[in-house]
Scaffold this active site. Sequence first.
Site, PDB file in Angstrom:
ATOM      1  CG  ASP A   1       5.635   3.984   1.516  1.00  0.00           C
ATOM      2  OD1 ASP A   1       5.735   4.550   2.621  1.00  0.00           O
ATOM      3  OD2 ASP A   1       4.558   3.865   0.908  1.00  0.00           O
TER       4      ASP A   1
ATOM      5  CE1 TYR B   1      -3.723   2.411   0.330  1.00  0.00           C
ATOM      6  CE2 TYR B   1      -2.583   3.293   2.251  1.00  0.00           C
ATOM      7  CZ  TYR B   1      -3.578   3.397   1.299  1.00  0.00           C
ATOM      8  OH  TYR B   1      -4.437   4.472   1.307  1.00  0.00           O
TER       9      TYR B   1
ATOM     10  CE  LYS C   1       0.767   4.809   8.374  1.00  0.00           C
ATOM     11  NZ  LYS C   1      -0.660   4.680   8.427  1.00  0.00           N
TER      12      LYS C   1
HETATM   13  N1  PMP Z   1       2.520   4.144   2.441  1.00  0.00           N
HETATM   14  C1  PMP Z   1       2.365   3.267   3.424  1.00  0.00           C
HETATM   15  C2  PMP Z   1       3.347   2.158   3.586  1.00  0.00           C
HETATM   16  C3  PMP Z   1       1.284   3.370   4.300  1.00  0.00           C
HETATM   17  O1  PMP Z   1       1.109   2.458   5.279  1.00  0.00           O
HETATM   18  C4  PMP Z   1       0.381   4.459   4.138  1.00  0.00           C
HETATM   19  C5  PMP Z   1      -0.801   4.655   5.075  1.00  0.00           C
HETATM   20  N2  PMP Z   1      -1.212   3.607   5.798  1.00  0.00           N
HETATM   21  C6  PMP Z   1       0.594   5.352   3.083  1.00  0.00           C
HETATM   22  C7  PMP Z   1       1.677   5.175   2.264  1.00  0.00           C
HETATM   23  C8  PMP Z   1      -0.334   6.501   2.841  1.00  0.00           C
HETATM   24  O2  PMP Z   1      -0.177   7.465   3.817  1.00  0.00           O
HETATM   25  P1  PMP Z   1      -1.358   8.468   4.140  1.00  0.00           P
HETATM   26  O3  PMP Z   1      -2.446   7.664   4.768  1.00  0.00           O
HETATM   27  O4  PMP Z   1      -0.761   9.457   5.072  1.00  0.00           O
HETATM   28  O5  PMP Z   1      -1.782   9.069   2.850  1.00  0.00           O
END
Ligand code: PMP
Length: 761
Positions: A559, A464, A587
């Site tokens: 990421d 994700y 986060k």
């Molecule tokens: N990348 C990863 C690995 C994530 O876990 C998340 C959110 N869970 C995101 C990107 C997206 O971040 P956001 O919810 O702040 O848009």
Amino acid sequence: MPVEHLATRQHVLAMCRTMLERGYLKATEGNVSVRVPGHRLYAVTPSNYSYDRMRVEDVCIVDFDGNHVPDADRAGAALAPSIECGMHANIYRARPDVHAIVHTHQPYASALAVLRRPIPALTDEQVRFLGREVAIIDYAPSGTGLLARHVQKKITSGDNAFILANHGIVAVGTDPERAVFNMALLEKVSIAYLMALATESGKVYTIPTAIREVAFARLRSDEKRIAAQITKSVPPQQVPDAVPLPSADRAALEVVAAREAFAGAGPVAPAEAPGAESARLGYAISAYPDVEDTMARLRALVDQPLRGLRQDALNDVLEWFDTKCSGSRQLTERAKSRIPGGVQHNLAFNHPFPLAIDRADGAHLTDRDGNVYIDFLQAGGPTLLGSNYGPVNDQVAQVVRASGPVTGLFHEYELKLADSIHRFMPHVEMYRALGSGTEAVMAAVRAARAHTGHKVVIKVGGAYHGWSDTLVYGLRVPGTFRMNAKGIPFGATSATREAFPHDLGALRRKLIENRLRGGTAAVLVEPLGPESGTRPVPEDFNARVRELCDEFGALLIFDEVVTGFRVGMGGAAGYFGVTPDLTVLGKAVSGGYPMAGGVGGREDVMAVFGSGLDGKSGAHVQVGGTLSANPLSCAAGYFAIEEMARTNAPVVAGRAGDRLAAGLQRLVGKHALPYVVYNQGSIVHLECSGVMLLDMHNPVKLFKENKPRKQLMEQMGAAYTANGIITLAGSRLYTSMADTDAVIDDALERFDRVFSMVDGV
Ligand code: PMP
């Protein structure tokens, strides 16, 4: 008593109980046995012992050579195993598909044996489950090698039920339930056959051979498949009671001692090179999970039938929500008319309905109705210091009082934040703060394309990376490409590719293919594995991806939205010792405050983000945001990062994760459940359904089992909630620095309660 023996013994006991209840057995007649999965052992009823009195510890464990092997604690030692052991061993040896055997003495068997008439194929059901015919095995005295050999000769036919001349019956099955069912079916067809023979004409109509063969072939292939699944099941991880669980409290004390020792080294704390402090503070992952073993366990879980709550327990859970959460229900019911679906957050658990949370503090949440929960959602990851952390709140409040949350002009905390990140992650030479992880991924991909002049980005299936047009691709389930891309035009994903998790060969092939199609701009990975390590990567995976990127001239983007600071102040890059070109943060980068996202990395790549009114239109990639890099978010990030380093929150939270994972493994073992538990520091995975492990390698299984496995995950999540624990989707648990040993132990007691409500426990 070893757990796999305990579980197998329990199966034997359950079989005896069922047979008694249904009147198939009386007193000491006959015996039953169950294979210990994955071992050359089986559990069998003791010799000449009443089924009424049988207890788990009375059941004997015997090896295939006929040796009685009591457990080290002497369980199963008091009584001798059934004298028919030789027969059982021969069956298990000859038929790997058989996992349970029933042997009883029944009058109809004697009648058929006297007539010397095997039962031919009378009904579909008979052929489907018992085989081509029910053969009669020649007489031999009970408990003798001769009888065992007679049985072994016939059992290789693949049939599942036999009449033992002047003795009784033998029925076998792929599992205990099936063996008991086969025994009952044998009784049914035996009586029908005897009745038919007793009619005036004595004529019996049997199923034509061609049809019989089709049914028989199905029986064999089903049995082989089921048997393979059962034998594949792995013994639960052992965490002996005597071994103390890892301690977060001790880690917290060690942090204080280390801080004092470091500060005491001189009047001024020694200056450290960027990255050195991260290395000194260490990482949240105390031992990298054994990926091969974990994947084998996860595969075994997915191969097995579902193990969910008993119906009565499920009813109790739903009743708990009904009676204890009426405030939440009323509020979220009303929300349905103003908010699509009634809830805004994707991670808000909404089975049977969402909870309305009023207060968050440290390790706990309190809902609208006053119910208190241990919080392992941790807002999806950002609150590594614990929720609503006072020392950061106070500093942020001061900044907001001075400048308000936004001015649209430069503020010192933007620089302080970028400096701080660089101090802990030296490869983040420059940093651009944005609105969210999603935005930061978008920016990283755009930067990689602009910098390399290549088009294609490759991600790992199932990972994700937010919800941007480009990356809603191969989401959650590897190999599903655009399955979730409703509302996204084809053009938006035309230069996105996915490679199967852990498959470096597939990644290389994609890189080769892309050479002819605009080249690869970047490979984007979650460094612990898709969905925060739901399929954990082999330890050297990231290093291999780095090599491939270098070979093909693609940028490597980490990421680190989840892993940034959570795995350690140096992030996953520091932990694995692999340097990406670009890093996406989110986060924890704003300590749980809004606008959590940003991209950073190599200075020459980051140069594409020049902003302000520099007049060179077209020279830079377009990113922005009215509220991006506002003083509130930057100050929150800066203070949270400094505080995480001061307290070494990543390591303390990691030890809490270790304690939680080891405790959960112990509970899973205690209840002999097939669930899989492992952790990467403060990211704890508790897989009870394995739904996240389904993929397009087996599309039939995926489409058949996705829904029931997802429902099981939700059901377990609801049961955890009703027992005072909030999880991420019922399968992931984030720990924080607020999770003291007392909090984790409280949680473990609650999990124990839930696991004891699982069917078959
Ligand atoms: N990348 C990863 C690995 C994530 O876990 C998340 C959110 N869970 C995101 C990107 C997206 O971040 P956001 O919810 O702040 O848009």
